[in-house]
Design a protein around this motif. Sequence first.
Motif, short mmCIF file in Angstrom:
data_model
loop_
_atom_site.label_atom_id
_atom_site.label_comp_id
_atom_site.label_asym_id
_atom_site.label_seq_id
_atom_site.Cartn_x
_atom_site.Cartn_y
_atom_site.Cartn_z
N GLU A 1 -51.61 -0.32 75.18
CA GLU A 1 -50.23 -0.54 74.73
C GLU A 1 -50.08 -0.20 73.25
OE1 GLU A 1 -46.38 -1.31 74.02
OE2 GLU A 1 -47.30 -1.06 75.98
N MET A 2 -51.03 -0.61 72.43
CA MET A 2 -50.93 -0.37 71.00
C MET A 2 -51.22 1.09 70.63
SD MET A 2 -52.24 -3.85 69.25
CE MET A 2 -51.02 -5.13 68.95
N PHE A 3 -51.93 1.79 71.48
CA PHE A 3 -52.18 3.21 71.24
C PHE A 3 -50.96 4.04 71.60
CE2 PHE A 3 -53.72 7.48 71.79
CZ PHE A 3 -54.61 7.61 70.75
N SER A 4 -50.23 3.63 72.63
CA SER A 4 -49.16 4.47 73.16
C SER A 4 -47.75 4.03 72.79
CB SER A 4 -49.30 4.58 74.68
OG SER A 4 -49.24 3.30 75.27
N GLY A 5 -47.55 2.80 72.36
CA GLY A 5 -46.21 2.33 72.02
C GLY A 5 -45.74 2.86 70.68
N PRO A 6 -44.59 3.57 70.64
CA PRO A 6 -44.10 4.13 69.37
C PRO A 6 -43.99 3.11 68.25
CG PRO A 6 -42.82 5.01 71.20
CD PRO A 6 -43.71 3.93 71.76
N GLU A 7 -43.59 1.88 68.58
CA GLU A 7 -43.46 0.83 67.56
C GLU A 7 -44.81 0.47 66.96
OE1 GLU A 7 -44.08 -1.42 71.46
OE2 GLU A 7 -43.21 0.49 70.81
N HIS A 8 -45.89 0.73 67.69
CA HIS A 8 -47.25 0.49 67.18
C HIS A 8 -47.78 1.73 66.45
CE1 HIS A 8 -47.51 -3.34 69.18
NE2 HIS A 8 -47.23 -2.78 70.34
N ILE A 9 -47.53 2.92 67.02
CA ILE A 9 -48.04 4.17 66.44
C ILE A 9 -47.64 4.27 64.96
CG2 ILE A 9 -47.89 6.69 66.53
CD1 ILE A 9 -47.51 6.37 69.63
N LEU B 1 -58.69 6.62 63.75
CA LEU B 1 -59.21 5.73 64.79
C LEU B 1 -59.65 4.40 64.19
CD1 LEU B 1 -59.38 6.19 67.82
CD2 LEU B 1 -61.73 6.92 67.52
N ASP B 2 -60.25 4.44 63.01
CA ASP B 2 -60.65 3.20 62.32
C ASP B 2 -59.42 2.36 61.96
OD1 ASP B 2 -63.27 4.06 62.57
OD2 ASP B 2 -63.45 4.67 60.47
N ASN B 3 -58.35 3.01 61.51
CA ASN B 3 -57.10 2.29 61.22
C ASN B 3 -56.55 1.66 62.49
OD1 ASN B 3 -56.95 2.75 58.48
ND2 ASN B 3 -55.52 4.45 58.65
N PHE B 4 -56.62 2.40 63.60
CA PHE B 4 -56.16 1.87 64.88
C PHE B 4 -56.94 0.62 65.26
CE2 PHE B 4 -56.51 1.92 69.60
CZ PHE B 4 -55.21 1.49 69.86
N LYS B 5 -58.26 0.67 65.15
CA LYS B 5 -59.13 -0.48 65.45
C LYS B 5 -58.70 -1.70 64.63
CE LYS B 5 -63.93 -1.99 64.69
NZ LYS B 5 -64.30 -2.65 65.92
N LYS B 6 -58.52 -1.50 63.31
CA LYS B 6 -58.13 -2.61 62.42
C LYS B 6 -56.78 -3.18 62.85
CE LYS B 6 -60.18 -0.52 58.48
NZ LYS B 6 -59.84 0.33 57.36
N TYR B 7 -55.85 -2.30 63.18
CA TYR B 7 -54.51 -2.74 63.59
C TYR B 7 -54.58 -3.59 64.86
CZ TYR B 7 -49.69 -2.57 65.24
OH TYR B 7 -48.45 -2.92 65.69
#
Length: 140
Positions: A23-31, A130-136
């Motif tokens: 969800e957090m990878f694909s949701g525009p509000e998360h991207i 990818l590291d930023n994504f992990k932290k988020y």
Amino acid sequence: MESPAQKITVQTEIQAPVEKVWEMFSGPEHITQWNAASDDWHSPHAENDLRPGGSFKTLMAARDGSYSFDFAGEYVAVEEHRLIEYNLGDGRNVKLEFTSGDGSTKLVETFDPERTNPIEMQQNGWQSILDNFKKYVESH
């Protein structure tokens, strides 16, 4: 010397279930919250139609307003909680594999390099995102 045809792989292990990671990878509000390789960049706008034949577009911009570009492409394959594959506008292919573990998710991203920047620079940039994504994900 590495060939431009060689694929590049980056990966991370996220301490969250695959459903949340997906969800957090694909949701525009998360991207728009995680998609940047460094603090002086951001993604102020994202659109995502996550389905085979669907498209995505994320505006990636320098925070000082000096430069921006659309990171865009079309989805080739989508298997919920397992696989996302897409082609960028320049024809390069990107594949993301999500592997669910015991409360964690391994994310492996493999992509065709572009021909402008050195392989190491591309690998470091994509790994930083990818590291930023992990932290988020792990902080939300």
